[in-house]
Design a protein around this motif. Structure first.
Motif, PDB file in Angstrom:
ATOM      1  N   TYR A   1      -5.613   8.473  15.447  1.00  0.00           N
ATOM      2  CA  TYR A   1      -4.654   7.432  15.081  1.00  0.00           C
ATOM      3  C   TYR A   1      -5.280   6.046  15.094  1.00  0.00           C
ATOM      4  O   TYR A   1      -4.888   5.178  14.307  1.00  0.00           O
ATOM      5  N   LYS A   2      -6.271   5.804  15.939  1.00  0.00           N
ATOM      6  CA  LYS A   2      -6.992   4.524  15.900  1.00  0.00           C
ATOM      7  C   LYS A   2      -7.730   4.377  14.571  1.00  0.00           C
ATOM      8  O   LYS A   2      -7.757   3.295  13.976  1.00  0.00           O
ATOM      9  N   MET A   3      -8.331   5.482  14.096  1.00  0.00           N
ATOM     10  CA  MET A   3      -9.027   5.428  12.801  1.00  0.00           C
ATOM     11  C   MET A   3      -8.039   5.177  11.679  1.00  0.00           C
ATOM     12  O   MET A   3      -8.326   4.420  10.757  1.00  0.00           O
ATOM     13  N   LEU A   4      -6.870   5.825  11.723  1.00  0.00           N
ATOM     14  CA  LEU A   4      -5.865   5.591  10.690  1.00  0.00           C
ATOM     15  C   LEU A   4      -5.445   4.124  10.668  1.00  0.00           C
ATOM     16  O   LEU A   4      -5.303   3.529   9.592  1.00  0.00           O
TER      17      LEU A   4
END
Length: 56
Positions: free
Chosen positions: A49-52
């Motif tokens: 989710y951090k990458m998203l």
């Protein structure tokens, strides 16, 4: 909003040692099928989710 208010009142009653009005107390909460032990996958989910967030 109504549920959060209701649950907040239940928590306040528990903190103040008032009678327990939790309708879910005593019900069995079965484990998630196929999951045993420590949730090792949560750091991976967090990274996903951090990458998203970064790429959006």
């Amino acid at each position: 909003a109504q549920l959060s208010t209701h649950l907040g009142m239940i928590m306040a009653d528990a903190i103040l040692d008032r009678p327990n009005r939790n309708p879910l107390k005593g019900l069995e909460w079965p484990a998630v099928p196929g999951h045993f032990g420590k949730p090792w996958f949560l750091p991976l989910v967090g990274m996903y989710y951090k990458m998203l967030d970064r790429f959006r």
